[in-house]
Design a protein around this motif. Structure first.
Motif, PDB file in Angstrom:
ATOM      1  N   LEU A 105     -75.088  14.316   0.055  1.00  0.00           N
ATOM      2  CA  LEU A 105     -76.346  14.723   0.511  1.00  0.00           C
ATOM      3  C   LEU A 105     -76.888  15.291   1.570  1.00  0.00           C
ATOM      4  O   LEU A 105     -75.994  16.011   2.469  1.00  0.00           O
ATOM      5  N   SER A 106     -77.944  16.104   1.721  1.00  0.00           N
ATOM      6  CA  SER A 106     -78.199  16.304   2.972  1.00  0.00           C
ATOM      7  C   SER A 106     -78.612  16.118   4.412  1.00  0.00           C
ATOM      8  O   SER A 106     -80.012  15.526   4.717  1.00  0.00           O
ATOM      9  N   ARG A 107     -77.492  15.940   5.282  1.00  0.00           N
ATOM     10  CA  ARG A 107     -77.974  15.224   6.442  1.00  0.00           C
ATOM     11  C   ARG A 107     -78.594  13.582   6.280  1.00  0.00           C
ATOM     12  O   ARG A 107     -79.759  13.638   7.424  1.00  0.00           O
ATOM     13  N   PRO A 108     -78.113  12.721   5.436  1.00  0.00           N
ATOM     14  CA  PRO A 108     -78.681  11.665   5.132  1.00  0.00           C
ATOM     15  C   PRO A 108     -78.246  10.500   6.817  1.00  0.00           C
ATOM     16  O   PRO A 108     -77.513  11.062   7.467  1.00  0.00           O
ATOM     17  N   ASP A 109     -79.562  10.152   6.896  1.00  0.00           N
ATOM     18  CA  ASP A 109     -79.690   8.587   8.133  1.00  0.00           C
ATOM     19  C   ASP A 109     -78.684   7.619   7.207  1.00  0.00           C
ATOM     20  O   ASP A 109     -79.113   7.496   6.309  1.00  0.00           O
ATOM     21  N   VAL A 110     -77.977   7.065   7.715  1.00  0.00           N
ATOM     22  CA  VAL A 110     -76.971   5.724   7.535  1.00  0.00           C
ATOM     23  C   VAL A 110     -77.672   3.881   8.158  1.00  0.00           C
ATOM     24  O   VAL A 110     -77.757   4.015   9.376  1.00  0.00           O
ATOM     25  N   LEU A 111     -77.905   3.215   7.159  1.00  0.00           N
ATOM     26  CA  LEU A 111     -78.406   2.338   7.641  1.00  0.00           C
ATOM     27  C   LEU A 111     -77.472   1.302   7.195  1.00  0.00           C
ATOM     28  O   LEU A 111     -77.353   0.894   6.044  1.00  0.00           O
ATOM     29  N   ILE A 112     -76.638   0.950   8.213  1.00  0.00           N
ATOM     30  CA  ILE A 112     -75.385  -0.776   8.063  1.00  0.00           C
ATOM     31  C   ILE A 112     -76.005  -2.037   8.070  1.00  0.00           C
ATOM     32  O   ILE A 112     -76.827  -2.250   9.287  1.00  0.00           O
ATOM     33  N   LEU A 113     -75.636  -2.614   6.867  1.00  0.00           N
ATOM     34  CA  LEU A 113     -77.042  -4.074   7.040  1.00  0.00           C
ATOM     35  C   LEU A 113     -75.467  -5.301   6.736  1.00  0.00           C
ATOM     36  O   LEU A 113     -75.956  -5.776   6.465  1.00  0.00           O
ATOM     37  N   ASP A 140     -60.826   9.538   7.794  1.00  0.00           N
ATOM     38  CA  ASP A 140     -60.431  10.230   6.382  1.00  0.00           C
ATOM     39  C   ASP A 140     -61.104  11.737   6.459  1.00  0.00           C
ATOM     40  O   ASP A 140     -60.402  12.570   5.944  1.00  0.00           O
ATOM     41  N   ARG A 141     -62.253  12.126   6.995  1.00  0.00           N
ATOM     42  CA  ARG A 141     -63.177  12.854   6.527  1.00  0.00           C
ATOM     43  C   ARG A 141     -63.486  13.297   8.018  1.00  0.00           C
ATOM     44  O   ARG A 141     -64.961  12.536   7.615  1.00  0.00           O
ATOM     45  N   PRO A 142     -63.274  13.378   9.301  1.00  0.00           N
ATOM     46  CA  PRO A 142     -64.094  13.133  10.184  1.00  0.00           C
ATOM     47  C   PRO A 142     -65.039  14.563  10.487  1.00  0.00           C
ATOM     48  O   PRO A 142     -65.954  14.270  10.965  1.00  0.00           O
ATOM     49  N   GLU A 143     -64.837  15.089   9.537  1.00  0.00           N
ATOM     50  CA  GLU A 143     -66.086  16.812   9.560  1.00  0.00           C
ATOM     51  C   GLU A 143     -67.020  16.001   9.146  1.00  0.00           C
ATOM     52  O   GLU A 143     -68.177  16.373   8.686  1.00  0.00           O
ATOM     53  N   LEU A 144     -67.530  14.827   8.317  1.00  0.00           N
ATOM     54  CA  LEU A 144     -68.838  14.040   7.187  1.00  0.00           C
ATOM     55  C   LEU A 144     -69.743  13.723   8.528  1.00  0.00           C
ATOM     56  O   LEU A 144     -70.352  13.573   8.516  1.00  0.00           O
ATOM     57  N   ALA A 145     -69.062  13.406   9.947  1.00  0.00           N
ATOM     58  CA  ALA A 145     -69.463  13.273  11.129  1.00  0.00           C
ATOM     59  C   ALA A 145     -70.749  14.517  11.553  1.00  0.00           C
ATOM     60  O   ALA A 145     -71.911  13.266  11.601  1.00  0.00           O
ATOM     61  N   THR A 146     -71.086  15.409  11.472  1.00  0.00           N
ATOM     62  CA  THR A 146     -71.881  15.914  11.669  1.00  0.00           C
ATOM     63  C   THR A 146     -72.371  16.272  10.435  1.00  0.00           C
ATOM     64  O   THR A 146     -73.891  16.516  10.802  1.00  0.00           O
ATOM     65  N   HIS A 147     -72.447  15.153   9.681  1.00  0.00           N
ATOM     66  CA  HIS A 147     -72.896  15.905   8.444  1.00  0.00           C
ATOM     67  C   HIS A 147     -74.150  14.634   8.281  1.00  0.00           C
ATOM     68  O   HIS A 147     -75.187  14.650   7.348  1.00  0.00           O
ATOM     69  N   LEU A 148     -73.652  13.545   9.365  1.00  0.00           N
ATOM     70  CA  LEU A 148     -74.213  11.857   9.391  1.00  0.00           C
ATOM     71  C   LEU A 148     -76.001  12.811  10.296  1.00  0.00           C
ATOM     72  O   LEU A 148     -75.618  13.376  10.851  1.00  0.00           O
TER      73      LEU A 148
END
Length: 166
Positions: free
Chosen positions: A120-128, A140-148
């Motif tokens: 996905l392209s820099r998605p927002d995350v909603l935690i319910l 596991d994939r800390p590089e994805l933190a900047t992808h969010l």
């Protein structure tokens, strides 16, 4: 329009299914992915509940994936329980019954949702619900933190143990 990923432990009736139905019709967000995790119900049941509500509101095009992961730094995903409503009332979430067998739901690999999220392209995350899937991703994939994009937390127990560890 921002893509949005929801992490949920949706029970058949409750605030998560209402939020998901509203999100499915929101014009301001592109609801791109739902990740079911254990908490109020087992992850497999949460996925079934999310699929039902999305089908009901005409949005069965949204993928619903299951997080069954375990992680050495997060623990085995063991459930807890919390007393609610007095000394004799106990809310146990998914612990009220055995976990359904994996063959009772569509088979997804534990990492499928991580791969979908990464696409996905820099998605927002909603935690319910429990944030374990996001915690696992960041370990596991800390590089994805900047992808969010933005992470919104709208559920869970912040100042007490709650009904699930995360």
């Amino acid at each position: 329009m921002r893509q949005l990923v929801a992490i949920t432990d949706a029970a058949p009736i409750g605030d998560d299914v209402v939020a998901l139905a509203m999100l499915a019709h929101a014009r301001e967000a592109d609801f791109a992915l739902a990740i079911a995790t254990s908490g109020n119900v087992w992850a497999e049941e949460a996925a079934t509940n999310v699929r039902r509500v999305l089908t009901h509101v005409g949005r069965d095009d949204i993928p619903v994936l299951i997080d069954r992961s375990r992680h050495p730094r997060l623990g085995p995903g063991r459930m807890q329980h919390e007393s609610v409503g007095g000394a004799n009332a106990v809310y146990r979430g998914a612990l009220d019954h055995p976990r359904p067998p994996p063959q009772s739901v569509a088979q997804e690999h534990d990492d499928t949702w991580i791969d979908c999220l990464a696409a996905l392209s820099r998605p927002d995350v909603l935690i319910l619900g429990p944030a374990r899937p996001l915690a696992r991703l960041l370990i596991d994939r800390p590089e994805l933190a900047t992808h969010l994009g933005t992470v919104y937390v709208m559920g869970g127990a912040v100042a007490c143990p709650g009904n699930a560890t995360s």
